[in-house]
Design a protein around this motif. Structure first.
Motif, PDB file in Angstrom:
ATOM      1  N   ASP A  82      34.021 109.483  32.390  1.00  0.00           N
ATOM      2  CA  ASP A  82      33.803 108.994  33.750  1.00  0.00           C
ATOM      3  C   ASP A  82      34.414 109.978  34.744  1.00  0.00           C
ATOM      4  O   ASP A  82      35.450 110.588  34.474  1.00  0.00           O
ATOM      5  N   PHE A  83      33.785 110.127  35.891  1.00  0.00           N
ATOM      6  CA  PHE A  83      34.289 111.059  36.896  1.00  0.00           C
ATOM      7  C   PHE A  83      35.630 110.617  37.492  1.00  0.00           C
ATOM      8  O   PHE A  83      36.333 111.422  38.101  1.00  0.00           O
ATOM      9  N   SER A  84      35.996 109.356  37.305  1.00  0.00           N
ATOM     10  CA  SER A  84      37.291 108.894  37.820  1.00  0.00           C
ATOM     11  C   SER A  84      38.461 109.531  37.080  1.00  0.00           C
ATOM     12  O   SER A  84      39.596 109.505  37.558  1.00  0.00           O
ATOM     13  N   HIS A  85      38.168 110.121  35.903  1.00  0.00           N
ATOM     14  CA  HIS A  85      39.221 110.760  35.110  1.00  0.00           C
ATOM     15  C   HIS A  85      39.464 112.205  35.535  1.00  0.00           C
ATOM     16  O   HIS A  85      40.356 112.853  34.989  1.00  0.00           O
ATOM     17  N   GLU A 132      26.418 115.813  41.803  1.00  0.00           N
ATOM     18  CA  GLU A 132      25.759 114.645  42.415  1.00  0.00           C
ATOM     19  C   GLU A 132      24.408 115.042  42.994  1.00  0.00           C
ATOM     20  O   GLU A 132      23.414 114.331  42.825  1.00  0.00           O
ATOM     21  N   ILE A 133      24.362 116.189  43.661  1.00  0.00           N
ATOM     22  CA  ILE A 133      23.095 116.688  44.216  1.00  0.00           C
ATOM     23  C   ILE A 133      22.105 116.991  43.091  1.00  0.00           C
ATOM     24  O   ILE A 133      20.918 116.643  43.167  1.00  0.00           O
ATOM     25  N   ALA A 134      22.610 117.629  42.023  1.00  0.00           N
ATOM     26  CA  ALA A 134      21.753 117.939  40.876  1.00  0.00           C
ATOM     27  C   ALA A 134      21.164 116.669  40.276  1.00  0.00           C
ATOM     28  O   ALA A 134      19.964 116.598  39.978  1.00  0.00           O
ATOM     29  N   ALA A 135      21.997 115.634  40.110  1.00  0.00           N
ATOM     30  CA  ALA A 135      21.526 114.368  39.544  1.00  0.00           C
ATOM     31  C   ALA A 135      20.533 113.672  40.472  1.00  0.00           C
ATOM     32  O   ALA A 135      19.539 113.097  40.013  1.00  0.00           O
ATOM     33  N   ALA A 136      20.783 113.739  41.761  1.00  0.00           N
ATOM     34  CA  ALA A 136      19.917 113.049  42.727  1.00  0.00           C
ATOM     35  C   ALA A 136      18.525 113.660  42.800  1.00  0.00           C
ATOM     36  O   ALA A 136      17.542 112.948  43.029  1.00  0.00           O
ATOM     37  N   GLY A 137      18.423 114.975  42.623  1.00  0.00           N
ATOM     38  CA  GLY A 137      17.118 115.625  42.731  1.00  0.00           C
ATOM     39  C   GLY A 137      16.552 116.122  41.430  1.00  0.00           C
ATOM     40  O   GLY A 137      15.473 116.726  41.402  1.00  0.00           O
ATOM     41  N   SER A 179      34.693 106.941  41.068  1.00  0.00           N
ATOM     42  CA  SER A 179      34.159 106.654  39.732  1.00  0.00           C
ATOM     43  C   SER A 179      32.693 107.062  39.626  1.00  0.00           C
ATOM     44  O   SER A 179      31.997 107.245  40.633  1.00  0.00           O
ATOM     45  N   SER A 180      32.226 107.171  38.397  1.00  0.00           N
ATOM     46  CA  SER A 180      30.825 107.505  38.156  1.00  0.00           C
ATOM     47  C   SER A 180      29.897 106.428  38.718  1.00  0.00           C
ATOM     48  O   SER A 180      28.809 106.737  39.217  1.00  0.00           O
ATOM     49  N   ALA A 181      30.320 105.170  38.641  1.00  0.00           N
ATOM     50  CA  ALA A 181      29.476 104.068  39.139  1.00  0.00           C
ATOM     51  C   ALA A 181      29.227 104.199  40.638  1.00  0.00           C
ATOM     52  O   ALA A 181      28.112 103.941  41.122  1.00  0.00           O
ATOM     53  N   GLU A 182      30.250 104.613  41.386  1.00  0.00           N
ATOM     54  CA  GLU A 182      30.087 104.778  42.836  1.00  0.00           C
ATOM     55  C   GLU A 182      29.141 105.936  43.155  1.00  0.00           C
ATOM     56  O   GLU A 182      28.303 105.830  44.054  1.00  0.00           O
ATOM     57  N   ILE A 183      29.288 107.029  42.425  1.00  0.00           N
ATOM     58  CA  ILE A 183      28.405 108.175  42.644  1.00  0.00           C
ATOM     59  C   ILE A 183      26.975 107.822  42.241  1.00  0.00           C
ATOM     60  O   ILE A 183      26.010 108.173  42.925  1.00  0.00           O
TER      61      ILE A 183
END
Length: 512
Positions: free
Chosen positions: A193-196, A208-213, A408-412
């Motif tokens: 998780d990104f929170s770590h 985040e940009i890579a995942a979004a597009g 956290s990953s959930a927020e992103i």
């Protein structure tokens, strides 16, 4: 006497029903015909031993086993069980009348026990499509086969259980799985998780940009900067798999034999990280009996190539077409198979052989020209398919020791899902396009319109930073994704400026 039962052959990620005909008559020896490979021919010895262990005898007359259609090559040991049951029924030792109602597959041990097989899910799907009553198979494979509804999945431990079930003297309850319940309850089961992650906020933003597009990305930085750690967490911020995507992904892993006995359905995005010594066929797929490679096992997920310049050039070059077409076509003289390969490519590399070029604290010990030579190991056409170039710097002590809670990953993921929703609406008239990264060049010009100020900014950036021509479309695609994350219909100057900074390797003077 003639007996008939059914098995299956898997080609690519699809299955074909195979009719197993067994004829017993005058003569001697066992003959297996219908284009069997070595493993199928060797089944004679396994079948004979297993039949004797079950308390029956192997006929000393002529036995002909025909695997039809005869023009499809039959491979593997999974035909042992249908052949053995067919021989017992054809020789009149037991009345196994329901044989024709089931697809039967399984590898026999010499003591009659059954070993698990590969490709169970596509076989089960084809069995249901052909309206078979059920599927008899090793008990270890039942979790995978029971994903398919309206099919009796009968798991057996040995040949004796299969015989008794078909004779009607043993009742075996079909394995039932609530596919949707399992799927929806395990969609978020990610270990990382990104929170770590402490620090590296700019790298998190780039991913985040890579995942979004749906953009491919490469991270450049010294050893120990956290490139691998960050890449491992990328699947946790991608949108959840749909049930269709999960089934498609599971089929590929089933064919490759990568599913465990406890895993029925893959419900999270796959993450594959092959070693740089991997062969061309292992990466892309192939072999005499074509199997899916790493890029297909990463279908609907992430393929991470650590230390990209260390991979064989031939292996990297064969990836170029799958990156564009999102599928792998493997052709042989008499047939061809296709494996899907719609994945996000995330790569990492050191900036130079010693790893410390542009390091804030350590000096690079490489000779002049070595940095450019190292970078040239990655071909221009492959680099052209990577949208984001991200420079990673080491995390300092203050950031590592900070008690500040990271996002956290959930927020992103919530922001990523929202951006993907905008893209789904944008491309609803184009079923083959699902994200900004998949836009062809002509569509980029229509959708990624810039304000006059933005056009001027992009022109100055390309001149001053000496960006190459191939960077133009990539910058526009990424800026469109950044605007989607911000929820704005137009691409603003700040979106464009952020996209420009993700083209490090396109700068003519990057390597000095």
């Amino acid at each position: 006497m003639l007996a008939k039962t059914y098995g299956s052959a898997v080609q690519g990620v699809d299955a074909t029903i195979i009719t197993v005909e067994v004829s017993e008559g005058q003569g001697q020896n066992l003959f297996i015909v219908g284009l069997p490979d070595g493993a199928v021919k060797e089944s004679a010895h396994r079948v004979e031993s297993a039949i004797k262990q079950a308390g029956y005898f192997f006929p000393r007359t002529k036995v002909v086993v025909n695997l039809a259609p005869a023009d499809i090559r039959k491979e593997g040991s999974a035909y042992d069980l249908p052949i053995a049951l067919g021989i017992i029924h054809a020789s009149g030792q037991a009345n196994l009348a329901p044989l024709e109602e089931y697809v039967i597959m399984g590898e026999l041990a010499l003591d009659g026990a059954l070993r698990p097989i590969k490709g169970v899910l596509p076989i089960a799907i084809e069995a249901r499509r052909k309206n078979f009553k059920g599927f008899i198979l090793p008990v270890e494979n039942t979790a995978e086969a029971s994903i398919v509804n309206n099919l009796d999945v009968i798991g057996v431990k040995n040949i004796q259980e299969a015989i008794n079930f078909l004779k009607g003297t043993l009742a075996i309850a079909p394995t039932v799985t609530d596919t949707r319940d399992i799927f929806f309850n395990s969609q978020n089961d990610y270990d990382a998780d990104f929170s770590h992650v402490q620090g590296q906020e700019n790298i998190k933003r780039a991913l985040e940009i890579a995942a979004a597009g749906g953009h491919n990305a490469i991270m450049i930085g010294p050893p120990g900067a956290g490139k691998t750690m960050l890449a491992k967490r990328l699947p946790s911020i991608l949108p959840p798999l749909t049930l269709h995507e999960a089934l498609e992904t599971t089929k590929i892993h089933s064919v490759a034999g990568k599913l465990g006995s406890k895993t029925g359905l893959i419900s999270t995005r796959p993450y594959r990280s092959p070693h740089h010594t991997i062969s061309d066929a292992a990466l892309v797929g192939g072999g005499s009996n074509p199997q899916p490679g790493e890029i297909s096992l990463a279908h609907n997920g992430v393929l991470f190539l650590d230390e990209l310049p260390e991979f064989k050039k031939t292996a990297l070059e064969v990836m170029r077409q799958p990156l564009e077409e999102r599928k792998v076509s493997i052709s042989r003289a008499r047939w061809a198979v296709e494996f899907p390969s719609n994945f996000m490519l995330i790569a990492s590399m050191n900036p130079c052989p010693c790893g410390y070029y542009n390091h804030p604290d350590k000096d690079c010990s490489c000779a002049p020209g070595t940095v450019q030579k190292y970078l040239n190991k990655i071909s221009g056409p492959l680099l052209d398919r990577i949208d984001l170039h991200v420079e990673v710097t080491p995390v300092n002590f203050e950031q590592l020791s900070s008690n500040r809670k990271s996002e956290s990953s959930a927020e992103i993921r919530e922001r990523v899902i929202k951006a993907r929703g905008i893209q789904t609406e944008r491309f609803k008239a184009y079923p083959e396009i699902h994200s900004n990264a998949m836009m062809p060049s002509q569509m980029v010009k229509e959708i990624c319109q810039l304000e006059p100020v933005g056009i001027l900014l992009l022109k100055k950036a390309m001149e001053r930073l000496q960006l190459s021509a191939r960077a133009y479309d990539r910058i526009l695609r990424v800026s469109r994704t950044i605007a989607d994350l911000a929820g704005t219909p137009e691409i603003r100057t700040e979106h464009l400026a952020e996209a420009i900074q993700y083209r490090s390797l396109d700068r003519e003077n990057w390597a000095g």
